[in-house]
Write a protein that holds these residues in place. Structure first.
Motif, PDB file in Angstrom:
ATOM      1  N   ARG A 175      50.622  33.595  36.649  1.00  0.00           N
ATOM      2  CA  ARG A 175      50.804  32.708  37.803  1.00  0.00           C
ATOM      3  C   ARG A 175      52.262  32.328  37.967  1.00  0.00           C
ATOM      4  O   ARG A 175      52.913  31.952  37.003  1.00  0.00           O
ATOM      5  CB  ARG A 175      49.965  31.439  37.640  1.00  0.00           C
ATOM      6  CG  ARG A 175      48.506  31.710  37.996  1.00  0.00           C
ATOM      7  CD  ARG A 175      47.652  30.495  37.805  1.00  0.00           C
ATOM      8  NE  ARG A 175      46.944  30.778  36.538  1.00  0.00           N
ATOM      9  CZ  ARG A 175      46.750  29.905  35.582  1.00  0.00           C
ATOM     10  NH1 ARG A 175      47.151  28.688  35.682  1.00  0.00           N
ATOM     11  NH2 ARG A 175      46.107  30.264  34.485  1.00  0.00           N
ATOM     12  N   ALA A 176      52.756  32.409  39.191  1.00  0.00           N
ATOM     13  CA  ALA A 176      54.130  32.010  39.476  1.00  0.00           C
ATOM     14  C   ALA A 176      54.273  30.506  39.307  1.00  0.00           C
ATOM     15  O   ALA A 176      53.420  29.744  39.765  1.00  0.00           O
ATOM     16  CB  ALA A 176      54.522  32.427  40.889  1.00  0.00           C
ATOM     17  N   ASP A 230      46.801  42.082  40.374  1.00  0.00           N
ATOM     18  CA  ASP A 230      47.787  41.786  39.334  1.00  0.00           C
ATOM     19  C   ASP A 230      49.216  42.021  39.809  1.00  0.00           C
ATOM     20  O   ASP A 230      50.162  41.542  39.180  1.00  0.00           O
ATOM     21  CB  ASP A 230      47.554  42.670  38.093  1.00  0.00           C
ATOM     22  CG  ASP A 230      46.220  42.394  37.433  1.00  0.00           C
ATOM     23  OD1 ASP A 230      45.840  41.219  37.340  1.00  0.00           O
ATOM     24  OD2 ASP A 230      45.571  43.368  37.007  1.00  0.00           O
ATOM     25  N   LEU A 231      49.391  42.773  40.882  1.00  0.00           N
ATOM     26  CA  LEU A 231      50.729  43.120  41.365  1.00  0.00           C
ATOM     27  C   LEU A 231      51.257  42.021  42.268  1.00  0.00           C
ATOM     28  O   LEU A 231      50.562  41.544  43.156  1.00  0.00           O
ATOM     29  CB  LEU A 231      50.686  44.458  42.113  1.00  0.00           C
ATOM     30  CG  LEU A 231      50.154  45.646  41.310  1.00  0.00           C
ATOM     31  CD1 LEU A 231      50.073  46.878  42.197  1.00  0.00           C
ATOM     32  CD2 LEU A 231      51.011  45.910  40.088  1.00  0.00           C
ATOM     33  N   HIS A 232      52.492  41.649  42.049  1.00  0.00           N
ATOM     34  CA  HIS A 232      53.102  40.575  42.841  1.00  0.00           C
ATOM     35  C   HIS A 232      54.210  41.132  43.727  1.00  0.00           C
ATOM     36  O   HIS A 232      55.255  40.520  43.905  1.00  0.00           O
ATOM     37  CB  HIS A 232      53.638  39.477  41.928  1.00  0.00           C
ATOM     38  CG  HIS A 232      52.572  38.853  41.101  1.00  0.00           C
ATOM     39  ND1 HIS A 232      51.653  37.962  41.607  1.00  0.00           N
ATOM     40  CD2 HIS A 232      52.249  39.014  39.803  1.00  0.00           C
ATOM     41  CE1 HIS A 232      50.821  37.594  40.661  1.00  0.00           C
ATOM     42  NE2 HIS A 232      51.155  38.225  39.559  1.00  0.00           N
ATOM     43  N   SER A 233      53.970  42.313  44.274  1.00  0.00           N
ATOM     44  CA  SER A 233      54.933  42.912  45.189  1.00  0.00           C
ATOM     45  C   SER A 233      54.292  43.052  46.559  1.00  0.00           C
ATOM     46  O   SER A 233      53.077  42.897  46.711  1.00  0.00           O
ATOM     47  CB  SER A 233      55.379  44.291  44.671  1.00  0.00           C
ATOM     48  OG  SER A 233      54.284  45.174  44.645  1.00  0.00           O
ATOM     49  N   GLN A 257      50.844  48.578  45.317  1.00  0.00           N
ATOM     50  CA  GLN A 257      50.514  49.942  44.918  1.00  0.00           C
ATOM     51  C   GLN A 257      51.204  50.249  43.599  1.00  0.00           C
ATOM     52  O   GLN A 257      52.307  49.779  43.340  1.00  0.00           O
ATOM     53  CB  GLN A 257      50.983  50.947  45.966  1.00  0.00           C
ATOM     54  CG  GLN A 257      50.292  50.792  47.293  1.00  0.00           C
ATOM     55  CD  GLN A 257      50.832  51.773  48.315  1.00  0.00           C
ATOM     56  OE1 GLN A 257      51.481  52.746  47.984  1.00  0.00           O
ATOM     57  NE2 GLN A 257      50.542  51.513  49.577  1.00  0.00           N
ATOM     58  N   SER A 258      50.553  51.050  42.766  1.00  0.00           N
ATOM     59  CA  SER A 258      51.133  51.475  41.494  1.00  0.00           C
ATOM     60  C   SER A 258      50.366  52.700  41.011  1.00  0.00           C
ATOM     61  O   SER A 258      49.145  52.771  41.183  1.00  0.00           O
ATOM     62  CB  SER A 258      51.016  50.364  40.444  1.00  0.00           C
ATOM     63  OG  SER A 258      51.362  50.866  39.158  1.00  0.00           O
TER      64      SER A 258
END
Length: 103
Positions: free
Chosen positions: A86-87, A52-55, A59-60
């Motif tokens: 979605r981008a 789910d992370l788009h970095s 990590q979170s």
């Protein structure tokens, strides 16, 4: 309680974050301001996963936790750049550097 689900609604404006780097055309509605907006479904919840992370680092501290609310659409300067995870951006953003800060 019961009833029809609420439609997604705009999240609170992020004016304070825009004022720090002195970007006055950000974070405030009105003529000449950039149209940046996130639509959030407050009734949704989801468990956060690395996918789910788009970095870059994926990590979170919230990985594996069930989070309330879900961003269903993000609009930047009038263009939808994210819909349902979605981008969809056709153009890039701009790096904003606060006055006095160094990269």
């Amino acid at each position: 309680a019961g009833g029809a689900p609420r439609p997604p609604r705009p999240a609170a404006p992020a004016g304070a974050g825009a004022r720090r780097p002195r970007r006055w055309a950000k974070g405030a509605p009105g003529g000449g301001a950039a149209a940046d907006l996130a639509l959030v479904d407050l009734d949704a919840s989801q468990e956060l996963t690395a996918a789910d992370l788009h970095s870059r680092h994926r990590q979170s501290p919230f990985l594996g936790r069930r989070l309330r609310g879900r961003v269903v659409r993000t609009i930047r300067r009038g263009e939808t750049i994210q819909r349902d995870g979605r981008a969809t951006a056709r153009s890039g953003g701009r790096l904003i550097i606060p006055d006095g800060d160094r990269v």
